[in-house]
Design a protein around this motif. Sequence first.
Motif, mmCIF file in Angstrom:
data_model
loop_
_atom_site.group_PDB
_atom_site.id
_atom_site.type_symbol
_atom_site.label_atom_id
_atom_site.label_comp_id
_atom_site.label_asym_id
_atom_site.label_seq_id
_atom_site.Cartn_x
_atom_site.Cartn_y
_atom_site.Cartn_z
ATOM 1 N N CYS A 121 5.497 -3.469 3.586
ATOM 2 C CA CYS A 121 4.612 -2.294 3.547
ATOM 3 C C CYS A 121 4.193 -1.782 4.926
ATOM 4 O O CYS A 121 3.158 -1.156 5.067
ATOM 5 C CB CYS A 121 3.374 -2.631 2.703
ATOM 6 N N ARG A 123 -5.013 -1.642 -7.733
ATOM 7 C CA ARG A 123 -6.113 -1.200 -6.878
ATOM 8 C C ARG A 123 -7.416 -1.880 -7.275
ATOM 9 O O ARG A 123 -8.220 -2.265 -6.414
ATOM 10 C CB ARG A 123 -6.237 0.318 -6.927
ATOM 11 N N VAL A 174 3.298 6.166 -2.009
ATOM 12 C CA VAL A 174 3.243 6.948 -3.250
ATOM 13 C C VAL A 174 3.671 8.387 -2.978
ATOM 14 O O VAL A 174 4.434 8.984 -3.739
ATOM 15 C CB VAL A 174 1.825 6.912 -3.866
ATOM 16 N N GLU A 217 -2.880 -8.639 -6.790
ATOM 17 C CA GLU A 217 -2.461 -7.237 -6.862
ATOM 18 C C GLU A 217 -1.106 -7.078 -7.567
ATOM 19 O O GLU A 217 -0.946 -6.255 -8.471
ATOM 20 C CB GLU A 217 -2.394 -6.698 -5.435
ATOM 21 N N ALA A 225 -0.435 -5.242 -11.153
ATOM 22 C CA ALA A 225 0.474 -4.095 -11.272
ATOM 23 C C ALA A 225 1.573 -4.412 -12.286
ATOM 24 O O ALA A 225 1.940 -3.569 -13.118
ATOM 25 C CB ALA A 225 1.084 -3.770 -9.915
ATOM 26 N N ARG A 240 1.917 -0.534 -2.086
ATOM 27 C CA ARG A 240 0.972 0.242 -2.907
ATOM 28 C C ARG A 240 -0.007 1.020 -2.033
ATOM 29 O O ARG A 240 -1.190 1.151 -2.361
ATOM 30 C CB ARG A 240 0.268 -0.693 -3.889
ATOM 31 N N SER A 248 -0.227 1.911 -9.288
ATOM 32 C CA SER A 248 -0.965 1.146 -10.296
ATOM 33 C C SER A 248 -2.473 1.100 -10.053
ATOM 34 O O SER A 248 -2.942 0.700 -8.987
ATOM 35 C CB SER A 248 -0.421 -0.291 -10.333
ATOM 36 N N ASP A 279 4.660 1.131 -9.986
ATOM 37 C CA ASP A 279 4.160 -0.026 -9.237
ATOM 38 C C ASP A 279 3.223 0.455 -8.118
ATOM 39 O O ASP A 279 2.062 0.034 -8.029
ATOM 40 C CB ASP A 279 5.371 -0.770 -8.645
ATOM 41 N N ALA A 280 3.712 1.384 -7.315
ATOM 42 C CA ALA A 280 2.937 1.833 -6.151
ATOM 43 C C ALA A 280 1.629 2.515 -6.555
ATOM 44 O O ALA A 280 0.634 2.440 -5.839
ATOM 45 C CB ALA A 280 3.775 2.790 -5.319
#
Lengths: 579, 304
Positions: B159, B226, B194, A448, A452, B189, B222, B219-220
Amino acid sequence: MEAPPPLPSVRLLVDTNRNGVLESRPDFADHGAWTPAHGAVFMANVDDDDRDHAVDALDDAVNGDNDALDLARVRVEPWPEAPTGAVGRLALSEGAAATVKLYRRTDGGWARWDFAAGTLSDAELRAGVEFGIEATDFATQRWDGMAELSLTVTRGDAAADAAPLGTDRVALKVAPWVIMNPLEEAYRVFVVDAQRYRPVRLFVNDLDAATQADGMELFRIDGLNPMYRSASDRLMGPDVWAQDIMEFGWTGIPGPDGTLHAMPVVLRTPPTMRAIGRFTEQELLGPDFGYTWKHTTRTANGAGWDPSLDSFGNLEIAPPHRTPTRDYPLGRTLYGTAERRFPDRDLQGFLDAQGVQGPPVHLDTSWLHVGHIDEFLSFVPAPSPRGWRMLLASPRLARELLEGIVRENPAHANTLMFEGQSFFYLTGAMEGQPYPAQRTIASLLRDEALNAFNQRVQARIDAQREILQRELGVADDEITEVPFLWSNIERNLAGALMPGTVNLLVYNRSVVLPRPHGAFLRDTDFFEDDMIARLSPLGLTVHFAEQWDILHAAEGEVHCGTNALRRIPLQSRWWEVAP
Amino acid sequence: MKRASLCSAALCALLAFPSVALASPLLPDTALAPQARRALAEQVRAERASHPELFQRLRSLGGVRPEVYLRTRAQRPAVTRELQALGPGALFPMLDVLALSGYPQALGAEETVTLQVGLLEALGALQDRRAQPALRGAFEALTDPAAVGAAARALGGLCTDDEVAYLTTAGARGGMRGLAAWEGLGACRRVEAVRVLADALDRATDRDTMEALARGLSDAGSTWARAARGQTDDGPSVAARALLRAFLRADAATRPELQVALSAVGAPETPQLVAEARRAPNLDASTQRALESLERVLRRSRPR
């Protein structure tokens, strides 16, 4: 037919019409002005014709007949009626005085002219006098390259404020340093060699095989020469970045046969601590081969100076092209910069001052760990009206290809990339703590953070592409995307994860790419086959070189580890290029 | 001349005990609360007893040794990849070097910051909540923006709801740590992160804050990330809409970073949103040109 108007008595003559010959009447017209269409030029005499390991212009002598050819001619035209007691004095414009030298032709050769004390007698004015002019340097941020030479003739016994008997002045411009572009014919490839180190040997041997196959000379810089290694780093491996330590260019003035009298000139990278840079002065500087070095002190550079931006992988030239608004017959300078990082100020001032390949296109390299434009960009010859194509790194394409491989055969998800390869930090003995680089295609596609990060790298490249296409007038179908993924080296700064195959060596119709160590499907490397399929239709012979350990693992690739010397385009008329 | 007069007492002490005297502390003692510090020391002691080899590996890192990094093309220290390669087993050895023991060799200023950054980035890549106290301590105590940024990204990568709230609060405070917090939150993410970043971007007015938020959103939000985890959510869409709103009101100097972020998010509806924005009445010429440029970039970035 009407007779031409008489010429004035006091006259200086230079090669105003740029045909390599002094001619009284043709060269007299508008000789005090300089434009791209008209005006004399002279040369920075930066070669070493007398082989004393010093640039010729730095001494006060003309070092033989060969050196004399590097002086542009200036003549005080004969004035047979010059009155007895007349005295001639020459003067240089203030800005040029520190950089321009004049030599007077004598029976025995040439003598440096002393502007403060030197005078021409009445007899000399009657007979005429020949001079040669040279510069000790190219245009810089401190000198625009223009010189105005004037002659004033007075009565010897006249009062200081008496009107002169006659005056004249001529304008001259120093020839620029012109960067060689990748489309010009190459005749020598450079690499740093140190056969005792296996990683170096693997790379140099592959490069040797490629160049031999193409009949290209390979010059091996001795990376173990003590002179090319700093006192403090004798235990280290060699400094292998042949691209970064030097940039090849040329300079020239009109010769008598309608072509240039020119010489290649190597520009040395600014940082003094890069001992390998001494190679340029020790082995390249010589007869008809010039050398120049622009650098200032750490203090003068100030905060924000990044020596990595002084490397010449960060200085490239887009081959000759035309945009809707302008011609770039000598190509255009491309330079990587960053908002809070900048290169040596003297180097940047020098590059900006040359003019004929500018204005430079500044590309943002702040997102790169190394920070050089050759990490994502290169140019190759192509059978198209433009004559070349732009290659741009594309993590998007790499990802699409990897997805395609898995889509075609899901079992390929477990295929290893970089099989058997390691990253390791090399010590002086070129050994280190290795850690494996290999990973499956699936692990790349499912990572991931990596994805990104690559999407952001692609966005950065796309932003630079927009600038390049706008500035160079390149259409979408004149770009070849080169697939490889990037990694976050640190601080969200990017470096090639897969060997960066855009970072290639171009000589004539051949290219040498880093061996990709990609996915082996059906006994061949998918990414090697892919690059062959992209570049062969352009008429290019594609070679691969093993360079993972010596270059890729240290954040460089083939272009970074090589350099190419090319033929000077002797039909070039740089003076016609408006800055 | 007597030996004592040749060197000061301090210098002689350094020469006599180089491994002790030349060690480089990386985090002030006060960065960790006493209780957390004691707990960490206990865990480190236990790990060292069972896995001494990884502690040993961290005593001599190539990427901070000049004779090694001066041979790389960047010619400056970098140690993140080397540390990441040690894997999850290096969690406590890295925490030990970062928060307790320091690095056992003398380092210059640039090398010290690089090691701080490398340890924080490698710890961040592990996404192990046991690192949280040290990461927060680093975020609050370190002073170099690169190190603070690395700590923020590592926290973002955890996160959790706690970390999202913590970074949101820090971001709202502004300053160097605030900018780092917004960018670091991007490493989370989740659509919740977001939304926080998008709301903050709607309120932001200065260039530095807008750019930090744009980097966080890129980044978050993207789409490739996903796709990598095989999930979709509203994150890219929320990010793209916020970025475009900011793009339309931003000045010329701020737009490039917003454009990169929009392109980096890669939301499928972005071209349509940009086309609609171009049709808005009373657009000034510079905005019109900026949107045209953005449209070109987005067109080229579509999958083949």
